[in-house]
Design a protein around this motif. Structure first.
Motif, PDB file in Angstrom:
ATOM      1  N   GLU A   1     -97.341  14.068  51.230  1.00 49.84           N
ATOM      2  CA  GLU A   1     -98.446  14.525  50.394  1.00 49.84           C
ATOM      3  C   GLU A   1     -99.463  15.289  51.243  1.00 49.84           C
ATOM      4  OE1 GLU A   1     -98.864  11.094  47.003  1.00 49.84           O
ATOM      5  OE2 GLU A   1     -99.526  10.583  49.030  1.00 49.84           O
ATOM      6  N   GLN A   2    -100.007  16.348  50.689  1.00 51.26           N
ATOM      7  CA  GLN A   2    -101.029  17.120  51.379  1.00 51.26           C
ATOM      8  C   GLN A   2    -102.409  16.568  51.037  1.00 51.26           C
ATOM      9  OE1 GLN A   2     -99.873  21.027  49.782  1.00 51.26           O
ATOM     10  NE2 GLN A   2     -99.286  21.629  51.850  1.00 51.26           N
ATOM     11  N   PHE A   3    -103.308  16.604  52.032  1.00 49.91           N
ATOM     12  CA  PHE A   3    -104.650  16.104  51.773  1.00 49.91           C
ATOM     13  C   PHE A   3    -105.683  16.846  52.616  1.00 49.91           C
ATOM     14  CE2 PHE A   3    -103.006  13.449  55.210  1.00 49.91           C
ATOM     15  CZ  PHE A   3    -104.056  13.427  56.123  1.00 49.91           C
ATOM     16  N   VAL A   4    -106.929  16.773  52.148  1.00 52.41           N
ATOM     17  CA  VAL A   4    -108.088  17.286  52.882  1.00 52.41           C
ATOM     18  C   VAL A   4    -109.166  16.217  52.838  1.00 52.41           C
ATOM     19  CG1 VAL A   4    -107.589  19.711  52.400  1.00 52.41           C
ATOM     20  CG2 VAL A   4    -109.013  18.398  50.807  1.00 52.41           C
ATOM     21  N   TYR A   5    -110.237  16.431  53.587  1.00 52.75           N
ATOM     22  CA  TYR A   5    -111.349  15.482  53.584  1.00 52.75           C
ATOM     23  C   TYR A   5    -112.555  16.108  52.896  1.00 52.75           C
ATOM     24  CZ  TYR A   5    -108.760  12.564  56.839  1.00 52.75           C
ATOM     25  OH  TYR A   5    -107.820  11.744  57.421  1.00 52.75           O
ATOM     26  N   THR A   6    -113.122  15.343  51.957  1.00 60.24           N
ATOM     27  CA  THR A   6    -114.344  15.763  51.288  1.00 60.24           C
ATOM     28  C   THR A   6    -115.503  14.934  51.801  1.00 60.24           C
ATOM     29  OG1 THR A   6    -113.967  14.220  49.457  1.00 60.24           O
ATOM     30  CG2 THR A   6    -113.077  16.466  49.227  1.00 60.24           C
ATOM     31  N   ILE A   7    -116.718  15.360  51.486  1.00 59.49           N
ATOM     32  CA  ILE A   7    -117.927  14.696  51.978  1.00 59.49           C
ATOM     33  C   ILE A   7    -118.540  13.848  50.853  1.00 59.49           C
ATOM     34  CG2 ILE A   7    -120.290  15.097  52.776  1.00 59.49           C
ATOM     35  CD1 ILE A   7    -118.084  15.533  54.876  1.00 59.49           C
ATOM     36  N   THR A   8    -118.835  12.572  51.191  1.00 57.19           N
ATOM     37  CA  THR A   8    -119.521  11.666  50.261  1.00 57.19           C
ATOM     38  C   THR A   8    -120.656  10.971  51.002  1.00 57.19           C
ATOM     39  OG1 THR A   8    -118.047   9.816  50.772  1.00 57.19           O
ATOM     40  CG2 THR A   8    -117.395  11.267  48.958  1.00 57.19           C
ATOM     41  N   GLU A   9    -121.505  10.303  50.251  1.00 56.09           N
ATOM     42  CA  GLU A   9    -122.617   9.501  50.824  1.00 56.09           C
ATOM     43  C   GLU A   9    -123.396  10.310  51.852  1.00 56.09           C
ATOM     44  OE1 GLU A   9    -121.336   5.642  52.151  1.00 56.09           O
ATOM     45  OE2 GLU A   9    -119.714   5.588  50.675  1.00 56.09           O
ATOM     46  N   LYS A  10    -123.727  11.513  51.495  1.00 58.26           N
ATOM     47  CA  LYS A  10    -124.411  12.394  52.434  1.00 58.26           C
ATOM     48  C   LYS A  10    -125.882  12.029  52.542  1.00 58.26           C
ATOM     49  CE  LYS A  10    -124.964  17.336  53.451  1.00 58.26           C
ATOM     50  NZ  LYS A  10    -124.682  18.709  52.977  1.00 58.26           N
ATOM     51  N   SER A  11    -126.349  11.943  53.782  1.00 57.31           N
ATOM     52  CA  SER A  11    -127.749  11.648  54.063  1.00 57.31           C
ATOM     53  C   SER A  11    -128.186  12.474  55.263  1.00 57.31           C
ATOM     54  CB  SER A  11    -127.946  10.149  54.348  1.00 57.31           C
ATOM     55  OG  SER A  11    -129.302   9.885  54.677  1.00 57.31           O
ATOM     56  N   GLY A  12    -128.839  13.584  54.983  1.00 56.40           N
ATOM     57  CA  GLY A  12    -129.229  14.492  56.071  1.00 56.40           C
ATOM     58  C   GLY A  12    -127.992  15.093  56.698  1.00 56.40           C
ATOM     59  N   GLU A  13    -127.857  14.925  58.023  1.00 57.55           N
ATOM     60  CA  GLU A  13    -126.698  15.448  58.729  1.00 57.55           C
ATOM     61  C   GLU A  13    -125.523  14.484  58.711  1.00 57.55           C
ATOM     62  OE1 GLU A  13    -128.083  16.317  62.636  1.00 57.55           O
ATOM     63  OE2 GLU A  13    -128.863  18.287  62.086  1.00 57.55           O
ATOM     64  N   LEU A  14    -125.757  13.227  58.320  1.00 53.73           N
ATOM     65  CA  LEU A  14    -124.705  12.214  58.309  1.00 53.73           C
ATOM     66  C   LEU A  14    -124.063  12.108  56.937  1.00 53.73           C
ATOM     67  CD1 LEU A  14    -126.370   9.390  60.424  1.00 53.73           C
ATOM     68  CD2 LEU A  14    -124.765  11.134  61.184  1.00 53.73           C
ATOM     69  N   ALA A  15    -122.755  11.813  56.935  1.00 52.60           N
ATOM     70  CA  ALA A  15    -122.020  11.650  55.680  1.00 52.60           C
ATOM     71  C   ALA A  15    -120.766  10.842  55.968  1.00 52.60           C
ATOM     72  CB  ALA A  15    -121.657  13.008  55.089  1.00 52.60           C
ATOM     73  N   VAL A  16    -120.018  10.567  54.925  1.00 47.13           N
ATOM     74  CA  VAL A  16    -118.764   9.827  55.048  1.00 47.13           C
ATOM     75  C   VAL A  16    -117.628  10.728  54.563  1.00 47.13           C
ATOM     76  CG1 VAL A  16    -117.434   7.828  54.267  1.00 47.13           C
ATOM     77  CG2 VAL A  16    -119.881   7.597  54.759  1.00 47.13           C
ATOM     78  N   ALA A  17    -116.545  10.773  55.344  1.00 43.48           N
ATOM     79  CA  ALA A  17    -115.387  11.592  54.991  1.00 43.48           C
ATOM     80  C   ALA A  17    -114.454  10.802  54.065  1.00 43.48           C
ATOM     81  CB  ALA A  17    -114.638  12.020  56.247  1.00 43.48           C
ATOM     82  N   LYS A  18    -113.982  11.457  53.003  1.00 38.52           N
ATOM     83  CA  LYS A  18    -113.078  10.821  52.058  1.00 38.52           C
ATOM     84  C   LYS A  18    -111.817  11.672  51.917  1.00 38.52           C
ATOM     85  CE  LYS A  18    -112.659   9.358  47.236  1.00 38.52           C
ATOM     86  NZ  LYS A  18    -113.296   9.379  45.896  1.00 38.52           N
ATOM     87  N   ARG A  19    -110.671  11.004  52.022  1.00 35.08           N
ATOM     88  CA  ARG A  19    -109.394  11.710  51.911  1.00 35.08           C
ATOM     89  C   ARG A  19    -109.095  12.006  50.439  1.00 35.08           C
ATOM     90  NH1 ARG A  19    -104.285   8.943  54.632  1.00 35.08           N
ATOM     91  NH2 ARG A  19    -105.575   9.422  56.458  1.00 35.08           N
ATOM     92  N   GLU A  20    -108.707  13.282  50.180  1.00 28.48           N
ATOM     93  CA  GLU A  20    -108.355  13.692  48.827  1.00 28.48           C
ATOM     94  C   GLU A  20    -106.953  14.298  48.833  1.00 28.48           C
ATOM     95  OE1 GLU A  20    -109.867  13.219  46.104  1.00 28.48           O
ATOM     96  OE2 GLU A  20    -111.940  12.727  46.651  1.00 28.48           O
ATOM     97  N   ILE A  21    -106.060  13.722  48.031  1.00 28.65           N
ATOM     98  CA  ILE A  21    -104.698  14.255  47.896  1.00 28.65           C
ATOM     99  C   ILE A  21    -104.746  15.499  47.004  1.00 28.65           C
ATOM    100  CG2 ILE A  21    -102.342  13.784  47.144  1.00 28.65           C
ATOM    101  CD1 ILE A  21    -103.205  12.148  49.546  1.00 28.65           C
ATOM    102  N   ILE A  22    -104.096  16.572  47.451  1.00 24.99           N
ATOM    103  CA  ILE A  22    -104.117  17.832  46.695  1.00 24.99           C
ATOM    104  C   ILE A  22    -102.696  18.369  46.521  1.00 24.99           C
ATOM    105  CG2 ILE A  22    -106.411  18.450  47.538  1.00 24.99           C
ATOM    106  CD1 ILE A  22    -105.005  20.442  49.451  1.00 24.99           C
ATOM    107  N   LYS A  23    -102.566  19.305  45.590  1.00 25.16           N
ATOM    108  CA  LYS A  23    -101.337  20.065  45.429  1.00 25.16           C
ATOM    109  C   LYS A  23    -101.680  21.545  45.557  1.00 25.16           C
ATOM    110  CE  LYS A  23     -98.839  16.758  42.546  1.00 25.16           C
ATOM    111  NZ  LYS A  23     -98.141  16.526  41.251  1.00 25.16           N
ATOM    112  N   THR A  24    -100.801  22.277  46.207  1.00 24.86           N
ATOM    113  CA  THR A  24    -101.089  23.684  46.496  1.00 24.86           C
ATOM    114  C   THR A  24    -100.055  24.601  45.849  1.00 24.86           C
ATOM    115  OG1 THR A  24     -99.845  23.541  48.579  1.00 24.86           O
ATOM    116  CG2 THR A  24    -102.222  23.145  48.672  1.00 24.86           C
ATOM    117  N   GLY A  25    -100.441  25.885  45.749  1.00 27.68           N
ATOM    118  CA  GLY A  25     -99.576  26.899  45.145  1.00 27.68           C
ATOM    119  C   GLY A  25     -99.260  28.012  46.115  1.00 27.68           C
ATOM    120  N   ARG A  26     -99.582  29.221  45.723  1.00 22.05           N
ATOM    121  CA  ARG A  26     -99.243  30.391  46.523  1.00 22.05           C
ATOM    122  C   ARG A  26    -100.228  30.590  47.661  1.00 22.05           C
ATOM    123  NH1 ARG A  26     -97.712  31.489  41.282  1.00 22.05           N
ATOM    124  NH2 ARG A  26     -95.759  32.669  40.991  1.00 22.05           N
ATOM    125  N   THR A  27     -99.767  31.273  48.684  1.00 24.15           N
ATOM    126  CA  THR A  27    -100.611  31.590  49.832  1.00 24.15           C
ATOM    127  C   THR A  27    -100.853  33.089  49.893  1.00 24.15           C
ATOM    128  OG1 THR A  27     -98.708  31.844  51.310  1.00 24.15           O
ATOM    129  CG2 THR A  27     -99.693  29.646  51.137  1.00 24.15           C
TER     130      THR A  27
END
Length: 389
Positions: free
Chosen positions: A326-352
């Motif tokens: 499975e392909q995934f990227v990291y999104t930003i959650t719980e952002k506070s100023g410069e600090l945040a928490v990374a969350k893994r998100e499963i994605i599906k992709t198409g053409r390049t």
């Protein structure tokens, strides 16, 4: 930090070797005294445990005083919907519908050539003359006979209208006149074949046969005439694109030799798939107002086979893959100023397209994603954002 830990450990070992303890480990080992060796090992074990506990205390204090010491540094960007045009890249060569070698339609001696190489001509312009072998004189005589037949027919027709003469005389003169007309027309067609005319407007690219040569139909090429107006590019397209590469699709054509790029459209898409290479033919029209594009010139084509008006595009470099594929990227959650928490998100992709790829599911617009530093981040880990685009 590791240097400080090593220094503390060595210092403790040196401190532990006092009095009888001042003997080095090498000396104790050399004594072959099992009790002494065991005693020394126990002392070193105790010292190691004490130093380990002290190191943990130091680490805890460091984290307390500097909680960001091991926080990964990242940059982020926000997703947005954009128009995504996907292109397939192919190669082709330029051709023209009006590139013709002219052959004579009559056998004889080429008595006149009226054009030279590089000369522009118009459709129907006289290019050459072939000796007709006396057909012109025959035509002149036949036209005289036809005129006589016409006069005879017209007189007999007037008499017939006045009920003078027989019907058979009228029909005979009429038939004779019509036969002479057909004979004249046939001979005119033969005489016309002794002249060579331009089939379309263009340029005489080559004068192949010189004046005085004996020529014959289908055997003696006379001229090559080329028009650079009706130019096109033909290329082979893989069969998997037969439903997406159709008439009217946008095409970007690049001519590397000319350093020139033009936009055009698919003029014709073939319906026959070549069983040898599993491709079908596509024809792309090209404007050539300045005459710079020549037949057989190589061209690179980018044919638009897919459009998504509301596409989410992300760099391919930030995508990772887990053990399940499975392909995934990291999104930003719980952002506070410069600090945040990374969350893994499963994605599906198409053409390049180039360095970017289309996300078909898993992401929406206006979501902040980890860009630089994505490979060093873990799910649920605290991160520090250096820049956000």
């Amino acid at each position: 930090m590791k240097y400080i830990y090593s220094l503390l450990f060595v210092t403790a070992l040196l401190t532990s070797c006092g009095g009888d303890k001042k003997k080095s480990v090498e000396d104790i080992i050399a004594s072959d005294n099992i009790e002494l060796i065991r005693k020394k090992k126990a002392e070193l074990d105790a010292t190691r445990q004490e130093i380990s506990a002290q190191l943990k205390q130091l680490e805890t204090k460091i984290k307390e005083l500097d909680p960001q010491e091991k926080v990964p540094l990242i940059t982020t960007f926000k997703t947005s919907e954009t128009v995504f045009n996907h292109f397939i890249e192919l190669q082709g060569s330029v051709d023209t519908k009006e590139n013709l070698v002219i052959y004579p339609e009559f056998s004889g001696t080429l008595i006149d050539v009226y054009v030279k190489e590089g000369q522009d001509v118009t459709k129907g312009q006289l290019l050459a003359k072939i000796d007709d072998g006396g057909l012109s004189q025959q035509l002149a005589q036949l036209e005289i006979q036809r005129d006589l037949a016409k006069t005879t027919f017209e007189r007999q027709e007037r008499l017939w209208r006045e009920n003078i003469g027989s019907e058979i005389q009228y029909l005979q003169t009429k038939s004779s006149y019509e036969a002479m007309n057909r004979s004249v027309d046939q001979l005119k067609d033969q005489v016309a074949k002794t002249t060579v005319r331009a089939p379309f407007s263009g340029t005489i690219d080559d004068v192949i046969t010189e004046k005085g040569s004996v020529v014959g139909p289908g055997q003696s090429p006379l001229f090559r005439i080329v028009s650079l107006k009706n130019m096109y590019i033909e290329t082979d397209v893989p069969e998997r694109f037969i439903t997406s590469v159709t008439k009217g699709k946008e095409v970007i054509v690049n001519f590397p030799v000319l350093n020139k790029e033009v936009k055009t459209k698919v003029r014709q898409a073939g319906n026959f798939i070549n069983p040898a290479n599993r491709t079908f033919k596509v024809e792309v029209g090209v404007d050539n107002n300045d005459g710079s594009i020549k037949p057989n010139l190589m061209a690179k084509l980018k044919i638009n086979d897919y459009i998504n008006e509301n596409a989410i595009l992300i760099p391919q470099s930030i995508i990772s893959e887990n053990a399940e594929g499975e392909q995934f990227v990291y999104t930003i959650t719980e952002k506070s100023g410069e600090l945040a928490v990374a969350k893994r998100e499963i994605i599906k992709t198409g053409r390049t397209q180039g360095d970017y790829i289309e996300v078909t599911s898993g992401l929406k617009s206006d979501i902040e994603i980890v860009d630089e530093g994505a490979r060093s981040v873990k799910d649920g880990q605290q991160v520090k954002i250096l820049a956000s685009l």
